[in-house]
Write a protein that holds these residues in place. Structure first.
Motif, PDB file in Angstrom:
ATOM      1  N   GLU A   1      31.176 -33.355  45.872  1.00 26.92           N
ATOM      2  CA  GLU A   1      30.692 -33.064  47.222  1.00 26.92           C
ATOM      3  C   GLU A   1      31.800 -32.423  48.054  1.00 26.92           C
ATOM      4  O   GLU A   1      31.568 -31.435  48.763  1.00 26.92           O
ATOM      5  N   ALA A   2      33.024 -32.938  47.948  1.00 27.20           N
ATOM      6  CA  ALA A   2      34.151 -32.371  48.697  1.00 27.20           C
ATOM      7  C   ALA A   2      34.429 -30.938  48.236  1.00 27.20           C
ATOM      8  O   ALA A   2      34.721 -30.051  49.052  1.00 27.20           O
ATOM      9  N   ALA A   3      34.332 -30.698  46.934  1.00 27.64           N
ATOM     10  CA  ALA A   3      34.548 -29.343  46.413  1.00 27.64           C
ATOM     11  C   ALA A   3      33.480 -28.381  46.936  1.00 27.64           C
ATOM     12  O   ALA A   3      33.783 -27.243  47.294  1.00 27.64           O
ATOM     13  N   LEU A   4      32.234 -28.838  46.989  1.00 26.05           N
ATOM     14  CA  LEU A   4      31.155 -27.989  47.507  1.00 26.05           C
ATOM     15  C   LEU A   4      31.386 -27.655  48.982  1.00 26.05           C
ATOM     16  O   LEU A   4      31.185 -26.506  49.408  1.00 26.05           O
ATOM     17  N   ILE A   5      31.820 -28.636  49.755  1.00 22.43           N
ATOM     18  CA  ILE A   5      32.075 -28.400  51.179  1.00 22.43           C
ATOM     19  C   ILE A   5      33.213 -27.394  51.352  1.00 22.43           C
ATOM     20  O   ILE A   5      33.122 -26.463  52.160  1.00 22.43           O
ATOM     21  N   ALA A   6      34.278 -27.567  50.561  1.00 23.25           N
ATOM     22  CA  ALA A   6      35.412 -26.633  50.648  1.00 23.25           C
ATOM     23  C   ALA A   6      34.961 -25.218  50.282  1.00 23.25           C
ATOM     24  O   ALA A   6      35.369 -24.240  50.923  1.00 23.25           O
ATOM     25  N   GLU A   7      34.129 -25.094  49.268  1.00 22.11           N
ATOM     26  CA  GLU A   7      33.631 -23.779  48.855  1.00 22.11           C
ATOM     27  C   GLU A   7      32.788 -23.153  49.965  1.00 22.11           C
ATOM     28  O   GLU A   7      32.915 -21.960  50.261  1.00 22.11           O
ATOM     29  N   GLU A   8      31.932 -23.957  50.606  1.00 19.44           N
ATOM     30  CA  GLU A   8      31.099 -23.445  51.703  1.00 19.44           C
ATOM     31  C   GLU A   8      31.969 -22.935  52.847  1.00 19.44           C
ATOM     32  O   GLU A   8      31.702 -21.874  53.418  1.00 19.44           O
ATOM     33  N   GLU A   9      33.027 -23.681  53.165  1.00 19.76           N
ATOM     34  CA  GLU A   9      33.913 -23.261  54.253  1.00 19.76           C
ATOM     35  C   GLU A   9      34.623 -21.958  53.893  1.00 19.76           C
ATOM     36  O   GLU A   9      34.816 -21.088  54.748  1.00 19.76           O
ATOM     37  N   GLY A  10      35.013 -21.801  52.621  1.00 22.24           N
ATOM     38  CA  GLY A  10      35.656 -20.555  52.185  1.00 22.24           C
ATOM     39  C   GLY A  10      34.726 -19.364  52.316  1.00 22.24           C
ATOM     40  O   GLY A  10      35.129 -18.282  52.767  1.00 22.24           O
TER      41      GLY A  10
END
Length: 153
Positions: free
Chosen positions: A60-69
């Motif tokens: 979930e944290a990786a998905l959020i970081a990807e969305e922010e990128g």
């Protein structure tokens, strides 16, 4: 002869009492060993559930970081397009059309990502519920086995 018979009975009674004590001690040791084994199994199941929960949190944290990128890239692209299109009105009209297209695509991507997040969350919730049921069933089995062991004793 009576004394001999009495001594024999007394020795036999003592032997039977020792055997009964040894049998009770052995049964208690077996019950404790079984209880320890069941406790270890329950702890292992709980640890596995916690590890799976942590893995889901990392995803979930990786998905959020990807969305922010992706959002930062879209913002940077929009700024660059705006700077390049200030030269003339024709370029600005093309820029506006391109921004509208990018906006529609970004909205479509955002909607797809939202749907994916909801699907992932629903899957996580179902897995959490399954793991909770397994833990409850394991606890129930442990309790039933302990009760059965105590009933046999």
């Amino acid at each position: 002869q009576r004394e001999l018979i009495e001594a024999t009975r007394k020795a036999e009674d003592e032997r039977l009492a020792r055997q009964a004590e040894e049998a009770a001690k052995k049964a208690e040791e077996e019950r404790l060993a079984q209880e320890e084994l069941l406790t270890r199994e329950a702890e292992a199941a709980a640890k596995k559930a916690e590890e799976e929960h942590l893995q889901r949190k990392m995803v979930e944290a990786a998905l959020i970081a990807e969305e922010e990128g992706v959002q930062r890239e879209l913002i940077q692209a929009a700024r660059k397009a705006e700077e390049q299109c200030l030269a003339c009105e024709a370029e600005e009209a093309a820029k506006m059309a391109e921004e509208e297209r990018l906006g529609r695509e970004a909205a479509g991507i955002a909607e797809e990502e939202r749907v994916q997040r909801e699907l992932i969350e629903a899957t996580r919730k179902a897995e959490d519920e399954r793991l909770a049921r397994q833990a409850e069933e394991a606890a129930k089995v442990v309790k039933e086995e302990c009760l059965a062991q105590e009933a046999m004793q």
